[in-house]
Write an enzyme that holds these catalytic residues in place. Sequence first.
Site, PDB file in Angstrom:
ATOM      1  N   ASN A  85       0.796  -1.228   0.000  1.00 42.38           N
ATOM      2  CA  ASN A  85       0.000   0.000   0.000  1.00 42.38           C
ATOM      3  C   ASN A  85       0.829   1.279   0.000  1.00 42.38           C
ATOM      4  O   ASN A  85       0.366   2.315  -0.479  1.00 42.38           O
ATOM      5  CB  ASN A  85      -0.938   0.018   1.208  1.00 42.38           C
ATOM      6  CG  ASN A  85      -1.892  -1.158   1.234  1.00 42.38           C
ATOM      7  OD1 ASN A  85      -2.165  -1.763   0.201  1.00 42.38           O
ATOM      8  ND2 ASN A  85      -2.392  -1.494   2.413  1.00 42.38           N
ATOM      9  N   TYR A  92      -3.428  -0.501   8.179  1.00 41.22           N
ATOM     10  CA  TYR A  92      -4.021  -0.472   6.840  1.00 41.22           C
ATOM     11  C   TYR A  92      -4.296   0.971   6.411  1.00 41.22           C
ATOM     12  O   TYR A  92      -3.864   1.416   5.341  1.00 41.22           O
ATOM     13  CB  TYR A  92      -5.315  -1.281   6.814  1.00 41.22           C
ATOM     14  CG  TYR A  92      -6.115  -1.087   5.539  1.00 41.22           C
ATOM     15  CD1 TYR A  92      -5.708  -1.684   4.358  1.00 41.22           C
ATOM     16  CD2 TYR A  92      -7.261  -0.285   5.514  1.00 41.22           C
ATOM     17  CE1 TYR A  92      -6.419  -1.502   3.176  1.00 41.22           C
ATOM     18  CE2 TYR A  92      -7.975  -0.094   4.352  1.00 41.22           C
ATOM     19  CZ  TYR A  92      -7.557  -0.698   3.184  1.00 41.22           C
ATOM     20  OH  TYR A  92      -8.251  -0.500   2.015  1.00 41.22           O
ATOM     21  N   LYS A 114      -2.328   3.106   3.445  1.00 40.69           N
ATOM     22  CA  LYS A 114      -3.090   3.623   2.308  1.00 40.69           C
ATOM     23  C   LYS A 114      -2.914   5.139   2.209  1.00 40.69           C
ATOM     24  O   LYS A 114      -2.803   5.692   1.105  1.00 40.69           O
ATOM     25  CB  LYS A 114      -4.568   3.260   2.441  1.00 40.69           C
ATOM     26  CG  LYS A 114      -4.886   1.788   2.271  1.00 40.69           C
ATOM     27  CD  LYS A 114      -4.559   1.271   0.874  1.00 40.69           C
ATOM     28  CE  LYS A 114      -5.552   1.747  -0.167  1.00 40.69           C
ATOM     29  NZ  LYS A 114      -5.307   1.125  -1.500  1.00 40.69           N
TER      30      LYS A 114
END
Length: 310
Positions: free
Chosen positions: A81, A131, A135
């Site tokens: 990511n 996460y 991102k």
Amino acid sequence: MRILVLGFTGYLGGHVVEHLRALPGVRVLGGGRSPDAELDIDLATTRTNRLAKTLASAAPDAVINCAGSTDGDPVTFAEVNSRGPAVLCAALREAAPSARLVQLGSAAEYGPGTPDTRVTESAATRPVTAYGATKLAGTVTVATSGLDAVVLRVGNPVGPGAPPTGLPGRIAGLLCAAGLDPDAVVRLGDLSAYRDFVDVRDVARAAVLATTAPGPLPPVLNIGGGHAVPVRELVRALARTAGFRGRIEEKGGGSARSGGVSWQCSDITAAGDALGWRPSYTLDDSLSALWAAATTADAPSPRPEGDRTP
């Protein structure tokens, strides 16, 4: 028009490719680790110079990056990511600087929302998970790359082919296993949070519009349903769609990926202004399509957001 789709075998990527192939004059190139990929590209490990050579030979007019990791450890999140978009931007600057880049981001980049408030693209970003943080790192890289680029911050996608790594797909799998047994019990974590659900087909349409729109676009656009829905309501609605006759129990905490965020809702006004985009599917539409796909015997097993599995 030559459009390279990275992560084309994934949940979002598969729908993006389907929409692109319906356009006249578009040549879709699939990039990833899958044996079906026309271009062997793994953003988590490839070097910039090698990727630049691949991009130069492909000569894309646009690149849509759907590759990403939604279920894994912090190292994997960082590799896919964060590092992935950085390598991609560097290679594009070298090999195809005029190509438009559409990066699929996540509403998880915003972190906890304020109840009864829709978050705009200018809001502060305070991700609470690895996460969301990784991102966000990818979004910052793309937004400051100097390329003709836009990041679509996607809410919670739902619809046909939803993978078991996300709540809608996991619930569909549990309901399939339970069948019509009136004594069946589906045990879940806390379902009190509110989420902004958006049909995966609407996400794909937004990606196509962003790819083909003339002129520069804002660096970030929210893509969501524009409404906060109780997760408990989604689960019950899917259970009704499935004809579930058993019992749903809420025990324990929610997922680590969404922990600490009790409210999430995106303001999608900017996407309407820039792309002429609005959601076209209701949540009931999405759940009906999800259930229909989940109960089709020969339906392919969906992958998560990207194509991390060959």
